[in-house]
Design a protein around this motif. Structure first.
Motif, PDB file in Angstrom:
ATOM      1  N   LEU A 164      -5.387  -1.655   5.557  1.00  0.00           N
ATOM      2  CA  LEU A 164      -6.475  -1.036   4.795  1.00  0.00           C
ATOM      3  C   LEU A 164      -6.854   0.315   5.397  1.00  0.00           C
ATOM      4  O   LEU A 164      -7.065   1.297   4.678  1.00  0.00           O
ATOM      5  N   ALA A 215     -12.365   3.245   5.055  1.00  0.00           N
ATOM      6  CA  ALA A 215     -11.306   2.351   4.592  1.00  0.00           C
ATOM      7  C   ALA A 215     -11.827   1.385   3.534  1.00  0.00           C
ATOM      8  O   ALA A 215     -11.164   1.146   2.511  1.00  0.00           O
ATOM      9  N   TYR A 232      -7.301  -8.421   1.402  1.00  0.00           N
ATOM     10  CA  TYR A 232      -8.677  -8.880   1.621  1.00  0.00           C
ATOM     11  C   TYR A 232      -8.747 -10.402   1.702  1.00  0.00           C
ATOM     12  O   TYR A 232      -9.545 -10.959   2.475  1.00  0.00           O
ATOM     13  N   THR A 282     -10.632   1.279  -0.373  1.00  0.00           N
ATOM     14  CA  THR A 282      -9.730   0.178  -0.745  1.00  0.00           C
ATOM     15  C   THR A 282     -10.401  -0.991  -1.427  1.00  0.00           C
ATOM     16  O   THR A 282      -9.702  -1.931  -1.827  1.00  0.00           O
ATOM     17  N   VAL A 306       0.813  -1.221   0.000  1.00  0.00           N
ATOM     18  CA  VAL A 306       0.000   0.000   0.000  1.00  0.00           C
ATOM     19  C   VAL A 306       0.845   1.269   0.000  1.00  0.00           C
ATOM     20  O   VAL A 306       0.297   2.373   0.007  1.00  0.00           O
ATOM     21  N   SER A 332      -4.164   2.824   4.590  1.00  0.00           N
ATOM     22  CA  SER A 332      -4.276   3.298   3.210  1.00  0.00           C
ATOM     23  C   SER A 332      -5.316   4.411   3.099  1.00  0.00           C
ATOM     24  O   SER A 332      -5.129   5.392   2.363  1.00  0.00           O
ATOM     25  N   LEU A 338      -4.296  -5.243  -2.985  1.00  0.00           N
ATOM     26  CA  LEU A 338      -5.455  -5.138  -2.092  1.00  0.00           C
ATOM     27  C   LEU A 338      -6.162  -6.475  -1.959  1.00  0.00           C
ATOM     28  O   LEU A 338      -6.637  -6.822  -0.870  1.00  0.00           O
TER      29      LEU A 338
END
Length: 535
Positions: A325, A274, A294, A278, A108, A328, A290
């Motif tokens: 996340l 977030a 996840y 993201t 990130v 970011s 990403l």
């Protein structure tokens, strides 16, 4: 010092302060802290580092790595106590934050990874586990390192698979097969979401999984041979039964959907922002990175949800992904030319948090009668949090985005230090078994001591003797009326029920948490030797 290393040094210093500040200012609290400290004490006293013991019995609930490291820390610190016993989770948490930053930088960006590492350090459950004698901080460190290895391997560095399996081995030696299953689930879901399942053929699972399981399996086989227990029965109880039935904490499948927002406070307030920022849509430049985060989060969440045994601390290895996340999102708000779309995701939660602080300040004084001292501490922290929310909102509205994030991160760190300095020592007066255990030892001297009907690790630890577990009322009656009369610990409700049919005397009593425990002995005038009257 190179600029690339400065964030690591800053994170290390901040985390050491956060996690070690007054780390020994409270006693071991039930159930796990005194139990794990008891296993470490038995290891140090016996010198046997193969066979784990607790309260005079063989202990097979956890593999040995955490206790090995705890014994080393206690030896280096001059003995086992409330400070040295917490060195391992503290240092493991520091390592986990640093590893999260190093993993997050290529995923990130360095600044977002830095914010994410601070978010992880100040999420409430991670912060508390860093100061608890639990295995979860150490497990989280190994899982982050395993995911780091997987990411490096997927980026083209084949040596990353070796790092992943080595970290899995340490995780398995810390908490059993879940240490292998969590990274595996995360990698599997991440590859599936990226439509790259074919890459599993090159991951070397045929040699890597046996390598990851071998150290823990070898220890279990040797310990079983020494103590004479069935290793398959241990696996059946500690792994299969936990998954299928839940030994101590059975919860419904949806439990973690409720627990995760609580575990991640106060950063849960900013999760909508977030996620909105993201979610890896097809046009997202960093879609693959990403999806890796996840996949890690969702794979672990699904795996843990299928187990009937559930606890909030089990979510700790997933928080680094969630924190990156969130980091970011904070980075995007700070650096975007036009942060207007993100501003609401930051400001509205702060208003909600401020209102919650006001409500808490009004509501908490109602607990003062039941919990003396709670009002001043709780209201003070609530008002401090309100000031932080207002200050961040003011900075946002003034267009001072950097100042807003600095106040937010610094304020959350200050609140955590306030909790450590003000709330935990106060709670210790309600939760510590040490004062009552000291009174028990002074009253009964070397007389036998039992407990009915369930074990209590804190009394085992602070009386420095194994308590005989009495399961049935007739066992209590025989124990207190024997030729060498013993004393028995039990909850107040059990004492009232038993004293209707068994001649028992209340020798002493104390409240621990929400329960009152009674030290009982044979009633004066009954057959056998009478006990001393209470002082």
């Amino acid at each position: 010092m190179s600029p690339a290393r400065r964030p690591l040094l800053f994170l290390a210093v901040i985390c050491l302060v956060l996690f070690s500040f007054k780390i020994g200012n409270r006693d071991f609290w039930n159930p796990d802290e005194p139990r794990y400290a008891g296993v470490t004490r038995a290891m140090l006293e016996s010198g046997d580092w193969l066979l784990l013991r607790n309260a005079g019995e063989v202990y097979t609930h956890k593999p040995p790595l955490f206790f090995w490291l705890s014994s080393i820390a206690a030896t280096a610190g001059g003995g086992l106590n409330e400070t040295t016993a917490r060195w391992v989770p503290c240092l493991a948490a520091v390592g986990c934050v640093l590893a999260t930053f190093l993993l997050g930088a290529p995923l990130v960006g360095q600044r977002a990874a830095f914010f994410g590492a601070l978010v992880l350090a100040t999420s409430q459950r991670f912060f508390l586990e860093a100061r608890w004698v639990h295995t979860d901080s150490l497990l989280a460190l190994w899982v982050v390192l395993a995911m780091t290895g997987a990411h490096r391997a997927l980026a083209g560095g084949r040596a990353g698979w070796l790092l992943m399996y080595a970290a899995m081995a340490l995780a398995c030696l810390t908490k059993g097969p879940v240490g292998v299953a969590l990274p595996a689930a995360g990698v599997l879901v991440a590859l599936a979401s990226r439509r790259e399942l074919g890459r599993l053929r090159s991951c070397g699972a045929w040699w890597g999984i046996p390598l990851a399981l071998a150290p823990a399996a070898g220890w279990l086989a040797l310990a079983a041979r020494r103590a004479g227990f069935d290793p398959l029965a241990v696996l059946g109880k500690q792994v299969v039964q936990r998954v299928e039935e839940g030994l101590h904490h059975p919860r419904p499948m949806y439990y973690y959907l409720i627990a995760l927002p609580l575990v991640f406070l106060p950063w849960t307030l900013f999760l909508p922002g977030a996620l909105a920022h993201t979610l890896p849509w097809r046009e997202e430049k960093r879609r693959g990175e990403l999806l890796f985060l996840y996949g890690w989060l969702l794979g672990g969440l699904v795996l843990l949800s299928f187990s009937v045994e559930k606890r909030p601390s089990y979510l700790l290895p997933l928080l680094p992904a969630l924190s990156l996340l969130a980091g970011s999102f904070l980075d995007a708000y700070l650096t975007r030319f036009d942060p207007g779309k993100l501003r609401g995701y930051l400001e509205i939660p702060l208003w909600a948090g401020g209102l919650a602080c006001v409500a808490a300040a009004v509501w908490l004084p109602g607990f003062e009668r039941r919990y003396p001292g709670s009002a001043a501490r709780g209201v003070g922290l609530a008002l401090a949090a309100l000031v932080i929310c207002v200050a961040v909102i003011a900075a946002i509205r003034a267009g001072r985005r950097g100042l807003a994030i600095l106040i937010l991160l610094g304020g959350v760190c200050a609140l955590h230090l306030g909790i450590v300095g003000v709330v935990l020592p106060w709670l210790n007066g309600f939760k510590s078994a040490r004062p009552f255990a000291a009174r028990i030892v002074s009253r009964i001297s070397g007389a036998p001591l039992g407990i009915y009907p369930d074990p209590n690790p804190a009394f085992d630890y602070y009386t420095a003797r194994p308590l005989l577990l009495l399961r049935q009322p007739n066992e209590v009656e025989d124990f207190v009326a024997s030729s060498d009369p013993g004393y028995c610990l039990m909850k107040e409700s059990d004492f009232r029920a038993l004293s209707k049919t068994i001649p028992l005397a209340r020798i002493d009593a104390a409240s621990l948490g929400h329960r009152t425990f009674v030290l009982a002995g044979q009633a004066p005038g009954s057959s056998g030797q009478a006990v001393a009257s209470p002082r």
